[in-house]
Write a protein that holds these residues in place. Sequence first.
Motif, PDB file in Angstrom:
ATOM      1  N   LEU A   1      25.225 100.837 -67.066  1.00 40.71           N
ATOM      2  CA  LEU A   1      26.188  99.755 -67.241  1.00 40.71           C
ATOM      3  C   LEU A   1      25.548  98.415 -66.889  1.00 40.71           C
ATOM      4  N   GLU A   2      25.976  97.362 -67.570  1.00 46.60           N
ATOM      5  CA  GLU A   2      25.492  96.001 -67.314  1.00 46.60           C
ATOM      6  C   GLU A   2      26.673  95.138 -66.904  1.00 46.60           C
ATOM      7  N   GLY A   3      26.492  94.264 -65.901  1.00 52.18           N
ATOM      8  CA  GLY A   3      27.553  93.385 -65.428  1.00 52.18           C
ATOM      9  C   GLY A   3      27.272  92.949 -64.003  1.00 52.18           C
ATOM     10  N   HIS A   4      28.301  92.956 -63.152  1.00 50.99           N
ATOM     11  CA  HIS A   4      28.165  92.621 -61.730  1.00 50.99           C
ATOM     12  C   HIS A   4      28.823  93.746 -60.940  1.00 50.99           C
ATOM     13  N   PHE A   5      28.002  94.478 -60.205  1.00 52.93           N
ATOM     14  CA  PHE A   5      28.473  95.681 -59.528  1.00 52.93           C
ATOM     15  C   PHE A   5      28.200  95.606 -58.031  1.00 52.93           C
ATOM     16  N   ILE A   6      29.143  96.130 -57.258  1.00 54.53           N
ATOM     17  CA  ILE A   6      28.930  96.299 -55.826  1.00 54.53           C
ATOM     18  C   ILE A   6      28.536  97.759 -55.620  1.00 54.53           C
ATOM     19  N   LEU A   7      27.354  97.972 -55.105  1.00 56.34           N
ATOM     20  CA  LEU A   7      26.821  99.316 -54.899  1.00 56.34           C
ATOM     21  C   LEU A   7      27.386  99.919 -53.616  1.00 56.34           C
ATOM     22  N   ARG A   8      27.247 101.226 -53.452  1.00 55.68           N
ATOM     23  CA  ARG A   8      27.715 101.913 -52.244  1.00 55.68           C
ATOM     24  C   ARG A   8      27.103 101.286 -50.996  1.00 55.68           C
ATOM     25  N   SER A   9      25.878 100.812 -51.113  1.00 55.21           N
ATOM     26  CA  SER A   9      25.180 100.188 -49.984  1.00 55.21           C
ATOM     27  C   SER A   9      25.784  98.845 -49.595  1.00 55.21           C
ATOM     28  N   GLY A  10      26.663  98.293 -50.455  1.00 56.97           N
ATOM     29  CA  GLY A  10      27.221  96.972 -50.215  1.00 56.97           C
ATOM     30  C   GLY A  10      26.454  95.873 -50.937  1.00 56.97           C
ATOM     31  N   TRP A  11      25.288  96.199 -51.443  1.00 56.21           N
ATOM     32  CA  TRP A  11      24.493  95.233 -52.190  1.00 56.21           C
ATOM     33  C   TRP A  11      25.108  95.055 -53.577  1.00 56.21           C
ATOM     34  N   HIS A  12      24.724  93.980 -54.249  1.00 58.99           N
ATOM     35  CA  HIS A  12      25.223  93.651 -55.588  1.00 58.99           C
ATOM     36  C   HIS A  12      24.091  93.784 -56.599  1.00 58.99           C
ATOM     37  N   SER A  13      24.434  94.175 -57.826  1.00 56.27           N
ATOM     38  CA  SER A  13      23.420  94.380 -58.860  1.00 56.27           C
ATOM     39  C   SER A  13      23.985  94.059 -60.238  1.00 56.27           C
ATOM     40  N   ARG A  14      23.086  93.743 -61.171  1.00 55.13           N
ATOM     41  CA  ARG A  14      23.465  93.515 -62.568  1.00 55.13           C
ATOM     42  C   ARG A  14      23.569  94.829 -63.348  1.00 55.13           C
ATOM     43  N   GLN A  15      22.961  95.876 -62.831  1.00 57.18           N
ATOM     44  CA  GLN A  15      22.975  97.176 -63.500  1.00 57.18           C
ATOM     45  C   GLN A  15      23.557  98.226 -62.567  1.00 57.18           C
ATOM     46  N   TYR A  16      24.195  99.213 -63.204  1.00 58.89           N
ATOM     47  CA  TYR A  16      24.763 100.323 -62.446  1.00 58.89           C
ATOM     48  C   TYR A  16      24.554 101.606 -63.241  1.00 58.89           C
ATOM     49  N   PHE A  17      24.063 102.630 -62.576  1.00 56.28           N
ATOM     50  CA  PHE A  17      23.908 103.933 -63.210  1.00 56.28           C
ATOM     51  C   PHE A  17      25.106 104.798 -62.849  1.00 56.28           C
ATOM     52  N   GLN A  18      25.960 105.061 -63.824  1.00 58.14           N
ATOM     53  CA  GLN A  18      27.110 105.955 -63.646  1.00 58.14           C
ATOM     54  C   GLN A  18      26.679 107.321 -64.195  1.00 58.14           C
ATOM     55  N   CYS A  19      25.882 108.034 -63.404  1.00 57.08           N
ATOM     56  CA  CYS A  19      25.280 109.295 -63.850  1.00 57.08           C
ATOM     57  C   CYS A  19      26.304 110.307 -64.337  1.00 57.08           C
ATOM     58  N   ALA A  20      27.514 110.251 -63.801  1.00 60.11           N
ATOM     59  CA  ALA A  20      28.544 111.196 -64.223  1.00 60.11           C
ATOM     60  C   ALA A  20      28.766 111.135 -65.728  1.00 60.11           C
ATOM     61  N   LEU A  21      28.600 109.959 -66.325  1.00 62.86           N
ATOM     62  CA  LEU A  21      28.787 109.847 -67.777  1.00 62.86           C
ATOM     63  C   LEU A  21      27.693 110.591 -68.531  1.00 62.86           C
ATOM     64  N   ALA A  22      26.473 110.553 -68.042  1.00 61.57           N
ATOM     65  CA  ALA A  22      25.389 111.307 -68.689  1.00 61.57           C
ATOM     66  C   ALA A  22      25.533 112.792 -68.410  1.00 61.57           C
ATOM     67  N   LEU A  23      26.047 113.135 -67.227  1.00 61.30           N
ATOM     68  CA  LEU A  23      26.095 114.534 -66.799  1.00 61.30           C
ATOM     69  C   LEU A  23      27.398 115.247 -67.179  1.00 61.30           C
ATOM     70  N   GLN A  24      28.216 114.650 -68.023  1.00 61.18           N
ATOM     71  CA  GLN A  24      29.419 115.330 -68.487  1.00 61.18           C
ATOM     72  C   GLN A  24      29.129 116.264 -69.651  1.00 61.18           C
ATOM     73  N   SER A  25      27.963 116.143 -70.223  1.00 63.39           N
ATOM     74  CA  SER A  25      27.552 117.001 -71.336  1.00 63.39           C
ATOM     75  C   SER A  25      26.590 118.066 -70.810  1.00 63.39           C
ATOM     76  N   MET A  26      26.991 119.332 -70.925  1.00 60.39           N
ATOM     77  CA  MET A  26      26.171 120.409 -70.364  1.00 60.39           C
ATOM     78  C   MET A  26      24.769 120.499 -70.973  1.00 60.39           C
ATOM     79  N   PRO A  27      24.579 120.257 -72.268  1.00 64.28           N
ATOM     80  CA  PRO A  27      23.192 120.249 -72.772  1.00 64.28           C
ATOM     81  C   PRO A  27      22.332 119.169 -72.103  1.00 64.28           C
ATOM     82  N   THR A  28      22.938 118.017 -71.798  1.00 64.45           N
ATOM     83  CA  THR A  28      22.192 116.953 -71.111  1.00 64.45           C
ATOM     84  C   THR A  28      21.897 117.365 -69.676  1.00 64.45           C
TER      85      THR A  28
END
Length: 188
Positions: free
Chosen positions: A17-44
């Motif tokens: 994802l691209e935008g403005h994200f607050i990470l679990r660490s409390g830091w801010h980032s322009r990118q966020y990896f929402q791995c659950a979206l990639a890992l919802q497909s069993m072949p992936t």
Amino acid sequence: MTEQEILRIFRETGALLEGHFILRSGWHSRQYFQCALALQSMPTVEKLGAELAGKVRRLGAATVVSPAMGGLVLGQEVARQLGVRFIFVEKEEGKLALRRGFKIASGEKCLVVEDVVTKGGRVQETLDIVRGQGGEVVGVAMAVDRSGGTVRFGVPMFSLLALHVEAFEADQLPPDLAAVPAVKPGSK
């Protein structure tokens, strides 16, 4: 698989994802990896799990341990690919803990698997739990190392994708990022 092929999977599944994200660490980032979206497909899941298992097989782990929630799907698949036991740590009173009757034997060789690592706090908590139970940590594996290899745990580390993704403390945001409303995706 190359890192470019892994990155393509994350982009095609909408997991990068691209935008403005607050990470679990409390830091801010322009990118966020929402791995659950990639890992919802069993072949992936199977493809990424096999790739990561291939990198860590030589470590001889008897058990894979993952922090819940993020590491669960990938950790279980890596354990399946290796033919070993899978357990997880989860929050209890705000901290990670070994629950549900899971036990780690003294000297048991454990591999910690997480989805994304930025600062490594949850992985370090998991390592401390394994060691506190008498287990031997043989390595840490992850889908995405957002630190670009700067996070260290004192054991061998493996990732499918290592990137240095800019992250900023809340009071040190660049003006362009500060102008975009922040969102906090993922688990809290």
